[in-house]
Design an enzyme around this catalytic site. Structure first.
Site, PDB file in Angstrom:
ATOM      1  N   LYS A  83     -12.841   0.678  12.136  1.00  0.00           N
ATOM      2  CA  LYS A  83     -11.673  -0.062  12.655  1.00  0.00           C
ATOM      3  C   LYS A  83     -11.439  -1.315  11.829  1.00  0.00           C
ATOM      4  CE  LYS A  83     -13.986  -3.692  14.619  1.00  0.00           C
ATOM      5  NZ  LYS A  83     -13.939  -5.045  14.109  1.00  0.00           N
ATOM      6  N   GLY A 110     -20.463  -4.692   8.493  1.00  0.00           N
ATOM      7  CA  GLY A 110     -19.341  -5.158   7.686  1.00  0.00           C
ATOM      8  C   GLY A 110     -18.149  -5.644   8.485  1.00  0.00           C
ATOM      9  N   GLY A 111     -18.238  -5.630   9.813  1.00  0.00           N
ATOM     10  CA  GLY A 111     -17.080  -6.016  10.622  1.00  0.00           C
ATOM     11  C   GLY A 111     -16.090  -4.881  10.783  1.00  0.00           C
ATOM     12  N   MET A 112     -16.560  -3.638  10.579  1.00  0.00           N
ATOM     13  CA  MET A 112     -15.676  -2.469  10.718  1.00  0.00           C
ATOM     14  C   MET A 112     -16.157  -1.523  11.820  1.00  0.00           C
ATOM     15  SD  MET A 112     -14.542  -1.644   6.831  1.00  0.00           S
ATOM     16  CE  MET A 112     -13.086  -0.761   7.406  1.00  0.00           C
ATOM     17  N   ALA A 113     -17.030  -2.015  12.691  1.00  0.00           N
ATOM     18  CA  ALA A 113     -17.494  -1.268  13.872  1.00  0.00           C
ATOM     19  C   ALA A 113     -18.255   0.009  13.525  1.00  0.00           C
ATOM     20  CB  ALA A 113     -16.342  -0.959  14.831  1.00  0.00           C
ATOM     21  N   GLY A 114     -19.014  -0.020  12.424  1.00  0.00           N
ATOM     22  CA  GLY A 114     -19.790   1.160  12.028  1.00  0.00           C
ATOM     23  C   GLY A 114     -20.847   1.528  13.058  1.00  0.00           C
ATOM     24  N   GLY A 115     -21.562   0.542  13.564  1.00  0.00           N
ATOM     25  CA  GLY A 115     -22.581   0.816  14.587  1.00  0.00           C
ATOM     26  C   GLY A 115     -21.947   1.323  15.867  1.00  0.00           C
ATOM     27  N   SER A 116     -20.813   0.745  16.233  1.00  0.00           N
ATOM     28  CA  SER A 116     -20.090   1.183  17.439  1.00  0.00           C
ATOM     29  C   SER A 116     -19.609   2.611  17.261  1.00  0.00           C
ATOM     30  CB  SER A 116     -18.892   0.270  17.703  1.00  0.00           C
ATOM     31  OG  SER A 116     -19.329  -1.054  17.902  1.00  0.00           O
ATOM     32  N   ASP A 124     -17.036  -3.043  21.150  1.00  0.00           N
ATOM     33  CA  ASP A 124     -16.129  -2.264  20.297  1.00  0.00           C
ATOM     34  C   ASP A 124     -16.297  -0.761  20.468  1.00  0.00           C
ATOM     35  OD1 ASP A 124     -15.184  -4.616  19.220  1.00  0.00           O
ATOM     36  OD2 ASP A 124     -16.240  -4.428  17.311  1.00  0.00           O
TER      37      ASP A 124
HETATM   38  O1  C5P Z   1     -20.628  -6.317  22.535  1.00  0.00           O
HETATM   39  P1  C5P Z   1     -21.453  -6.387  21.307  1.00  0.00           P
HETATM   40  O2  C5P Z   1     -22.880  -6.010  21.549  1.00  0.00           O
HETATM   41  O3  C5P Z   1     -20.883  -5.647  20.147  1.00  0.00           O
HETATM   42  O4  C5P Z   1     -21.452  -7.897  20.875  1.00  0.00           O
HETATM   43  C1  C5P Z   1     -22.346  -8.397  19.896  1.00  0.00           C
HETATM   44  C2  C5P Z   1     -22.374  -9.910  20.024  1.00  0.00           C
HETATM   45  O5  C5P Z   1     -21.123 -10.450  19.583  1.00  0.00           O
HETATM   46  C3  C5P Z   1     -22.557 -10.427  21.421  1.00  0.00           C
HETATM   47  O6  C5P Z   1     -23.919 -10.528  21.759  1.00  0.00           O
HETATM   48  C4  C5P Z   1     -21.903 -11.799  21.349  1.00  0.00           C
HETATM   49  O7  C5P Z   1     -22.768 -12.721  20.698  1.00  0.00           O
HETATM   50  C5  C5P Z   1     -20.746 -11.551  20.394  1.00  0.00           C
HETATM   51  N1  C5P Z   1     -19.494 -11.254  21.107  1.00  0.00           N
HETATM   52  C6  C5P Z   1     -18.821 -12.257  21.764  1.00  0.00           C
HETATM   53  N2  C5P Z   1     -17.663 -11.988  22.437  1.00  0.00           N
HETATM   54  C7  C5P Z   1     -17.139 -10.734  22.427  1.00  0.00           C
HETATM   55  C8  C5P Z   1     -17.792  -9.685  21.737  1.00  0.00           C
HETATM   56  C9  C5P Z   1     -18.978  -9.977  21.076  1.00  0.00           C
HETATM   57  O8  C5P Z   1     -19.268 -13.403  21.787  1.00  0.00           O
HETATM   58  N3  C5P Z   1     -16.014 -10.510  23.067  1.00  0.00           N
END
Ligand code: C5P
Length: 335
Positions: free
Chosen positions: A43, A131-137, A170
């Site tokens: 993404k 990379g900020g492209m949601a690969g793990g998600s 994500d």
């Molecule tokens: O939801 P996810 O596990 O991908 O989020 C990773 C980290 O990114 C969270 O632990 C939090 O530090 C930050 N985050 C946030 N606000 C969001 C999504 C993610 O602060 N809406």
């Protein structure tokens, strides 16, 4: 026997066209499948508006997600125990234990249905890691759909989305793909209409950036300011609806970009190189460090990627179109 796509009955199964996540169809017998392969997109955030930190540490977002045509493929096969393997140029950076969202997805789905998740999850990774492209998600959403299909659970899209939201902010979007506005911490999705295809170039940086670290930097940079409630930009939504790349370029926005640039100042050079190469606009993708450039058409995207590749400002450059479909079963092998 090799078959395409999800959930046909009775076994042996046959299907003609890809079926999207959550499609309603009767389940086949659990012993009918020896493996399931799912394709999941990356993404980019056309807009990432970030509010102040909440009491739970997350941030409220107005997150305009676009799925782009760079894909990971997740294959699940029955095994003696839960095991994750990964192939691809960045495979060494992918954790293979239960911190991997794909493993967590299998565990969460198994727990919900009283199934011991004894599967081998293989990830063919093409999405940049961290990379900020949601690969793990993507891998979490893909493994969830693959296990649901392998175990013939036939879960509804809403059931899968609820598990996705537990896995990460994500992950729900990786399941549905297309284009959507994510609110809350990004997990509450409203699908968006898109009037045409957009051509993107992604400049992949060396090494990743940790999402929590970038959000913490955002908090530090905004500590003495009043952070407004995040809202989707109507101009940007209209540009998506009409498929107008020039208007979309003018509206691209990422509130995490100053934080990503503070942590990785060299990204300013990548952004400048992409814009000089003819991009309509560029921005950091999500929490970075991948930078994303919108091009006017496919030819322009190829030219920008070529220029970026030789600019010395990124590790590699990729072109991809958006929107792309969400997690999709692309192959099932029946025993
Ligand atoms: O939801 P996810 O596990 O991908 O989020 C990773 C980290 O990114 C969270 O632990 C939090 O530090 C930050 N985050 C946030 N606000 C969001 C999504 C993610 O602060 N809406």
């Amino acid at each position: 026997m090799s078959v395409e796509e999800r959930t046909q009955a009775p076994a042996p199964v046959r299907a003609d066209a890809p079926v999207r996540a959550g499609a309603e169809a009767p389940p086949v017998r659990a012993d009918a499948r020896a493996s399931v392969r799912v394709r999941v997109p990356a993404k980019v955030n056309a807009q990432l508006a970030v509010g102040a930190a909440r009491a739970d540490g997350f941030h409220d977002l107005a997150n305009v997600f676009l799925a782009v045509g760079l894909y990971d493929e997740i294959t699940v096969t029955p095994a003696d125990e839960l095991r994750v393997t990964c192939e691809g140029p960045d495979a060494a950076q992918v954790p293979l234990d239960t911190t991997n969202l794909a493993a967590r997805a299998a565990l969460a789905l198994g727990e919900r249905h009283g199934i011991d998740p004894r599967v081998h999850i293989h990830i063919a990774k093409d999405i940049p890691v961290a990379g900020g492209m949601a690969g793990g998600s993507a891998d979490g959403a893909g493994a969830l759909l693959a296990c649901d299909t392998l175990w013939s659970l036939g879960s509804s899209r809403d059931e899968l989305l609820a598990i996705c939201a537990e896995l990460g902010s994500d992950v729900p979007f990786s399941l549905i793909g297309g284009a959507a506005l994510g609110t809350g911490r990004g997990e509450r999705l409203t699908p968006l209409a898109v009037g045409g295809g957009f051509h993107w170039v992604f400049a992949v940086a060396d090494g990743g950036l940790s999402t929590p670290t970038v959000f913490r930097e955002f908090d530090r940079l905004t500590a003495h300011t009043s952070v407004p409630a995040p809202e989707a930009d109507p101009v940007l939504l209209e540009a998506l609806r009409t498929g107008d790349a020039v208007s979309l370029a003018g509206a691209l926005a990422n509130d995490l970009q100053p934080a990503a640039l503070a942590l990785r100042p060299s990204l300013a050079g990548t952004l400048a190189a992409g814009t000089a190469a003819g991009a309509l606009a560029g921005l950091v993708s999500g929490s970075g460090p991948t930078t994303a450039f919108l091009a006017k058409d496919a030819e322009a995207a190829a030219r920008i990627a070529d220029t970026l590749l030789t600019s010395g400002t990124c590790r590699t450059a990729r072109v991809a179109e958006a929107p792309a479909p969400g997690a999709t079963v692309v192959e099932q092998t029946a025993s």
